[in-house]
Design a protein around this motif. Structure first.
Motif, PDB file in Angstrom:
ATOM      1  N   VAL A   1      -2.168  19.854  -9.170  1.00 44.74           N
ATOM      2  CA  VAL A   1      -1.521  18.894  -8.266  1.00 44.74           C
ATOM      3  C   VAL A   1      -1.012  19.602  -7.014  1.00 44.74           C
ATOM      4  N   ILE A   2      -0.438  20.786  -7.185  1.00 50.98           N
ATOM      5  CA  ILE A   2       0.049  21.535  -6.020  1.00 50.98           C
ATOM      6  C   ILE A   2      -1.111  21.891  -5.091  1.00 50.98           C
TER       7      ILE A   2
ATOM      8  N   VAL B   1       3.339   5.815  -3.073  1.00 50.38           N
ATOM      9  CA  VAL B   1       4.521   6.513  -3.587  1.00 50.38           C
ATOM     10  C   VAL B   1       4.496   6.543  -5.109  1.00 50.38           C
ATOM     11  N   LEU B   2       4.116   5.434  -5.726  1.00 49.49           N
ATOM     12  CA  LEU B   2       4.020   5.378  -7.178  1.00 49.49           C
ATOM     13  C   LEU B   2       2.952   6.341  -7.700  1.00 49.49           C
ATOM     14  N   ALA B   3       1.800   6.389  -7.055  1.00 51.26           N
ATOM     15  CA  ALA B   3       0.736   7.302  -7.480  1.00 51.26           C
ATOM     16  C   ALA B   3       1.162   8.757  -7.334  1.00 51.26           C
ATOM     17  N   TYR B   4       1.882   9.074  -6.261  1.00 51.77           N
ATOM     18  CA  TYR B   4       2.366  10.440  -6.067  1.00 51.77           C
ATOM     19  C   TYR B   4       3.360  10.823  -7.159  1.00 51.77           C
ATOM     20  N   ASN B   5       4.288   9.922  -7.476  1.00 50.25           N
ATOM     21  CA  ASN B   5       5.277  10.218  -8.514  1.00 50.25           C
ATOM     22  C   ASN B   5       4.637  10.352  -9.888  1.00 50.25           C
TER      23      ASN B   5
ATOM     24  N   THR C   1       0.835  -1.205   0.000  1.00 50.58           N
ATOM     25  CA  THR C   1       0.000   0.000   0.000  1.00 50.58           C
ATOM     26  C   THR C   1       0.866   1.250   0.000  1.00 50.58           C
ATOM     27  N   ILE C   2       1.910   1.251   0.799  1.00 46.47           N
ATOM     28  CA  ILE C   2       2.836   2.390   0.832  1.00 46.47           C
ATOM     29  C   ILE C   2       3.539   2.542  -0.508  1.00 46.47           C
TER      30      ILE C   2
ATOM     31  N   ALA D   1       4.131  12.379 -14.599  1.00 48.06           N
ATOM     32  CA  ALA D   1       3.472  11.906 -15.814  1.00 48.06           C
ATOM     33  C   ALA D   1       2.231  12.713 -16.169  1.00 48.06           C
ATOM     34  N   LEU D   2       1.534  13.239 -15.184  1.00 51.74           N
ATOM     35  CA  LEU D   2       0.302  13.994 -15.458  1.00 51.74           C
ATOM     36  C   LEU D   2       0.547  15.248 -16.279  1.00 51.74           C
TER      37      LEU D   2
END
Length: 75
Positions: free
Chosen positions: A63-64, A16-20, A11-12, A25-26
C-alpha cells in the motif's frame, strides 16, 4: 446542478472510504488469511502468527508503494 454536486461529493466520499479500507482493513484481512492458511497446513500457532505478521507487513509495504507511486509527479 444539484445532481452533479451530489455525484462529485459521493465520488470523493467513496475515494476516502477506499483509502481507509486499504490502509486499515487490508493488512488485517491479509494477516488473518495467512494465519488460517498456515494453521490449516499444520504449522504451529507461533509460526502461523509469524506468517500473519509477515503478510500484514507485506500488504502495508504494498500500500505504501502504491500510494507513493500514485502521488508521484512523474505520472
Amino acid at each position: 446542478m444539484t445532481l452533479i454536486l451530489l455525484a462529485i461529493s459521493l465520488t470523493i466520499a467513496f475515494c476516502v472510504l477506499a483509502y481507509n479500507l486499504a490502509i486499515y482493513a487490508l493488512p488485517f484481512a491479509a494477516g488473518l488469511t495467512a494465519f488460517q492458511y498456515a494453521y490449516a497446513a499444520d504449522a504451529s500457532f507461533l509460526m502461523s502468527g509469524l506468517a500473519a505478521i509477515g503478510a500484514a507487513l507485506g500488504s502495508i509495504a504494498l500500500v505504501i508503494a502504491l500510494v507513493g507511486f500514485a502521488k508521484s509527479p512523474a505520472l
